[in-house]
Design a protein around this motif. Structure first.
Motif, PDB file in Angstrom:
ATOM      1  N   MET A  77     -42.129 126.197 -44.634  1.00 27.19           N
ATOM      2  CA  MET A  77     -43.412 125.654 -45.094  1.00 27.19           C
ATOM      3  C   MET A  77     -44.031 126.622 -46.093  1.00 27.19           C
ATOM      4  O   MET A  77     -44.054 127.835 -45.867  1.00 27.19           O
ATOM      5  CB  MET A  77     -44.363 125.424 -43.920  1.00 27.19           C
ATOM      6  N   ASP A  78     -44.523 126.091 -47.215  1.00 27.12           N
ATOM      7  CA  ASP A  78     -45.094 126.959 -48.237  1.00 27.12           C
ATOM      8  C   ASP A  78     -46.367 127.623 -47.731  1.00 27.12           C
ATOM      9  O   ASP A  78     -47.045 127.121 -46.826  1.00 27.12           O
ATOM     10  CB  ASP A  78     -45.379 126.159 -49.503  1.00 27.12           C
ATOM     11  N   ASN A  79     -46.704 128.762 -48.311  1.00 22.91           N
ATOM     12  CA  ASN A  79     -47.847 129.555 -47.856  1.00 22.91           C
ATOM     13  C   ASN A  79     -49.077 129.359 -48.726  1.00 22.91           C
ATOM     14  O   ASN A  79     -50.069 130.066 -48.552  1.00 22.91           O
ATOM     15  CB  ASN A  79     -47.483 131.043 -47.817  1.00 22.91           C
ATOM     16  N   ASP A  80     -49.021 128.419 -49.656  1.00 20.43           N
ATOM     17  CA  ASP A  80     -50.169 128.165 -50.524  1.00 20.43           C
ATOM     18  C   ASP A  80     -50.973 126.965 -50.004  1.00 20.43           C
ATOM     19  O   ASP A  80     -52.003 127.133 -49.366  1.00 20.43           O
ATOM     20  CB  ASP A  80     -49.703 127.931 -51.961  1.00 20.43           C
ATOM     21  N   CYS A  81     -50.485 125.776 -50.276  1.00 26.48           N
ATOM     22  CA  CYS A  81     -51.162 124.571 -49.783  1.00 26.48           C
ATOM     23  C   CYS A  81     -50.815 124.275 -48.331  1.00 26.48           C
ATOM     24  O   CYS A  81     -51.548 123.565 -47.631  1.00 26.48           O
ATOM     25  CB  CYS A  81     -50.806 123.376 -50.657  1.00 26.48           C
ATOM     26  N   ARG A  82     -49.674 124.784 -47.852  1.00 20.88           N
ATOM     27  CA  ARG A  82     -49.205 124.594 -46.479  1.00 20.88           C
ATOM     28  C   ARG A  82     -49.015 123.118 -46.127  1.00 20.88           C
ATOM     29  O   ARG A  82     -49.288 122.675 -45.024  1.00 20.88           O
ATOM     30  CB  ARG A  82     -50.162 125.265 -45.492  1.00 20.88           C
ATOM     31  N   ASN A  83     -48.539 122.359 -47.104  1.00 25.44           N
ATOM     32  CA  ASN A  83     -48.241 120.948 -46.869  1.00 25.44           C
ATOM     33  C   ASN A  83     -46.835 120.570 -47.326  1.00 25.44           C
ATOM     34  O   ASN A  83     -46.425 119.421 -47.179  1.00 25.44           O
ATOM     35  CB  ASN A  83     -49.270 120.058 -47.569  1.00 25.44           C
ATOM     36  N   ARG A  84     -46.091 121.524 -47.875  1.00 26.32           N
ATOM     37  CA  ARG A  84     -44.706 121.290 -48.262  1.00 26.32           C
ATOM     38  C   ARG A  84     -43.819 121.834 -47.151  1.00 26.32           C
ATOM     39  O   ARG A  84     -43.681 123.044 -46.979  1.00 26.32           O
ATOM     40  CB  ARG A  84     -44.389 121.959 -49.594  1.00 26.32           C
ATOM     41  N   ILE A  85     -43.230 120.933 -46.398  1.00 23.32           N
ATOM     42  CA  ILE A  85     -42.419 121.321 -45.244  1.00 23.32           C
ATOM     43  C   ILE A  85     -41.011 120.760 -45.411  1.00 23.32           C
ATOM     44  O   ILE A  85     -40.835 119.572 -45.694  1.00 23.32           O
ATOM     45  CB  ILE A  85     -43.043 120.816 -43.926  1.00 23.32           C
ATOM     46  N   TYR A  86     -40.022 121.624 -45.228  1.00 23.44           N
ATOM     47  CA  TYR A  86     -38.622 121.243 -45.341  1.00 23.44           C
ATOM     48  C   TYR A  86     -37.897 121.601 -44.049  1.00 23.44           C
ATOM     49  O   TYR A  86     -38.193 122.622 -43.427  1.00 23.44           O
ATOM     50  CB  TYR A  86     -37.938 121.979 -46.497  1.00 23.44           C
ATOM     51  N   VAL A  87     -36.940 120.777 -43.666  1.00 24.08           N
ATOM     52  CA  VAL A  87     -36.021 121.111 -42.588  1.00 24.08           C
ATOM     53  C   VAL A  87     -34.623 121.179 -43.192  1.00 24.08           C
ATOM     54  O   VAL A  87     -34.270 120.376 -44.066  1.00 24.08           O
ATOM     55  CB  VAL A  87     -36.075 120.090 -41.426  1.00 24.08           C
ATOM     56  N   SER A  88     -33.831 122.138 -42.722  1.00 19.46           N
ATOM     57  CA  SER A  88     -32.535 122.352 -43.367  1.00 19.46           C
ATOM     58  C   SER A  88     -31.547 122.954 -42.389  1.00 19.46           C
ATOM     59  O   SER A  88     -31.920 123.499 -41.350  1.00 19.46           O
ATOM     60  CB  SER A  88     -32.698 123.295 -44.568  1.00 19.46           C
ATOM     61  N   ASN A  89     -30.273 122.840 -42.758  1.00 24.81           N
ATOM     62  CA  ASN A  89     -29.204 123.595 -42.130  1.00 24.81           C
ATOM     63  C   ASN A  89     -28.759 124.627 -43.157  1.00 24.81           C
ATOM     64  O   ASN A  89     -28.133 124.283 -44.159  1.00 24.81           O
ATOM     65  CB  ASN A  89     -28.028 122.693 -41.747  1.00 24.81           C
ATOM     66  N   PRO A  90     -29.099 125.906 -42.963  1.00 26.44           N
ATOM     67  CA  PRO A  90     -28.778 126.905 -43.990  1.00 26.44           C
ATOM     68  C   PRO A  90     -27.287 127.140 -44.181  1.00 26.44           C
ATOM     69  O   PRO A  90     -26.887 127.700 -45.200  1.00 26.44           O
ATOM     70  CB  PRO A  90     -29.483 128.173 -43.470  1.00 26.44           C
ATOM     71  N   ILE A  91     -26.461 126.720 -43.219  1.00 26.04           N
ATOM     72  CA  ILE A  91     -25.014 126.887 -43.353  1.00 26.04           C
ATOM     73  C   ILE A  91     -24.433 125.827 -44.277  1.00 26.04           C
ATOM     74  O   ILE A  91     -23.688 126.130 -45.217  1.00 26.04           O
ATOM     75  CB  ILE A  91     -24.328 126.841 -41.978  1.00 26.04           C
TER      76      ILE A  91
END
Length: 413
Positions: free
Chosen positions: A150-164
């Motif tokens: 989640m971004d630390n500016d607006c705190r409304n951009r949220i992503y879920v991911s598999n980093p592998i």
């Protein structure tokens, strides 16, 4: 030096894109060589695909990537859906297996999201690129192979991911106030249902009143692909922070005293199916802490905290690990370990706050002031330094941080 050989580039794209053909011999062969050639054969050619899949599924993830470069057949096997299923089943059922343990990602700088990932099984660092994240100060939460940003500016951009596998998905914006003073992010992956939830705890000061803070809990479900606001409450003498974790449908998050309490921290255990007042689920911390880090270790709430001095509770004198237990229907803390002084002093100047996270039975602890990384095995009760990270401190005020995650192939956002 050992540190110079303890890291390598992480070949995450081998599974889908890279195939290394078998090398051809360039030496001249004698008649004896021809006879030997007729008598030799490859053992894996005798194994059926299903048996070879089972064997390969016991390898650590980094070894699986290298196995995919051996030949075309192995590459096709480790890329198949059936292999991913066997790999998942093997690691979920075999509790004594150490082939897969949580990794630790360390950022190389304050703003740059690039860094290195540490594999405690092979004891190597890998250069590693994370999907979605733009700066290292973003909020990060992980659960069973899923990592949420989640971004630390607006705190409304949220992503879920598999980093592998580098698969990712952006979630719709959470509800509630966009401008908040403190935010805590957590996620939980349900492997049985192949679904996940994400929680955002928002805390904002009531205008003109420093002692009262409005706290709201927002929950996202991948099954409905929607957000719901489960609780909105006003706390007096306490505010929310940036630490939270989900365990067995209960959201635990730290609250911080704004005055009137002997302790700097407290814990809220909010049932995600309930809308009751937050302070009804208040749990005091085991002692006065300089900071606290929450984590889910095998469905147990574990806290890693800095222990403050008796006369100066804001000055750290050690680090302890506690587990929340239930006795007679009531929650109580059980101390699991206390960091030996030789490891505590090994960090050099350790601030009153530090980074710590973990999964399974492994806890990582890192000072913000150095790239040194310490591990604690909850099962073996063993402290151990990691291999030296390739990151080096370039200027006095350089900060280091990171997070742990489970390397999984079968998890998809």
């Amino acid at each position: 030096m050992e540190a110079e050989t303890s890291w390598t580039h992480y070949p995450y794209n081998y599974i889908t894109t890279t195939y290394v053909p078998e090398a051809e011999s360039y030496s001249e062969q004698s008649d004896d060589d021809e006879e030997t050639k007729d008598q030799t054969f490859s053992m894996d050619s005798l194994l059926p695909d299903d048996l070879l899949e089972r064997i390969l599924s016991f390898l650590p993830i980094a070894s699986i990537f290298r196995a995919g470069t051996v030949c075309k057949r192995w590459n096709e096997i480790v890329s198949s859906r059936r292999f991913l299923w066997n790999f998942s089943t093997n690691n979920n059922n075999n509790r004594n297996s150490v082939s897969q343990r949580p990794w630790y990602f360390m950022f190389t700088g304050t703003d740059d999201p690039s860094g290195y990932a540490y594999d405690p099984v092979i004891k190597k660092w890998y250069t590693f690129d994370l999907p979605c994240i733009e700066t290292s100060n973003w909020f990060v939460a992980s659960s069973r192979g899923l990592v949420c940003f989640m971004d630390n500016d607006c705190r409304n951009r949220i992503y879920v991911s598999n980093p592998i596998t580098k698969q990712w998905r952006r979630l719709v914006e959470p509800p509630g106030q966009k401008a908040t003073d403190y935010t805590a992010l957590s996620t939980f992956m349900d492997r049985a249902k192949q679904s996940y939830s994400v929680s955002v705890v928002k805390s904002k000061q009531v205008p003109g009143n420093f002692y009262q803070w409005e706290v709201s809990i927002h929950l996202y479900s991948s099954e409905t692909m929607t957000w719901t606001t489960s609780v909105t409450d006003v706390l007096t003498g306490w505010r929310g922070g940036d630490e939270s974790v989900i365990i067995d449908n209960v959201l635990y998050f730290l609250i911080y005293s704004t005055g009137g309490s002997d302790h700097r921290h407290g814990l809220i255990a909010s049932n995600l199916s309930s809308t009751s007042s937050l302070m009804k689920s208040f749990i005091p911390m085991p002692c006065s802490l300089t900071c606290g880090r929450l984590m889910n270790l095998k469905e147990r709430l574990v806290v890693v905290g800095g222990i403050g001095k008796h006369d100066r509770p804001d000055i750290i004198k050690g680090i302890g690990i506690w587990c929340l237990m239930k006795e007679g229907g009531r929650e109580c803390w059980q101390e699991m370990a206390r960091m030996p002084q030789r490891y505590f002093q090994g960090f050099g100047e350790l601030d009153d706050v530090f980074a710590s996270s973990g999964a399974d039975d492994l806890v990582y602890i890192q000072s913000y002031g150095s790239p040194a990384l310490l591990t604690f095995d909850m099962k073996l009760k063993c402290w151990r330094w990691s291999q030296k990270c390739p990151v080096s401190k370039k200027f006095p005020l350089q900060l280091f941080t990171g997070f742990s995650f489970e390397p999984r192939l079968e998890i998809a956002p």
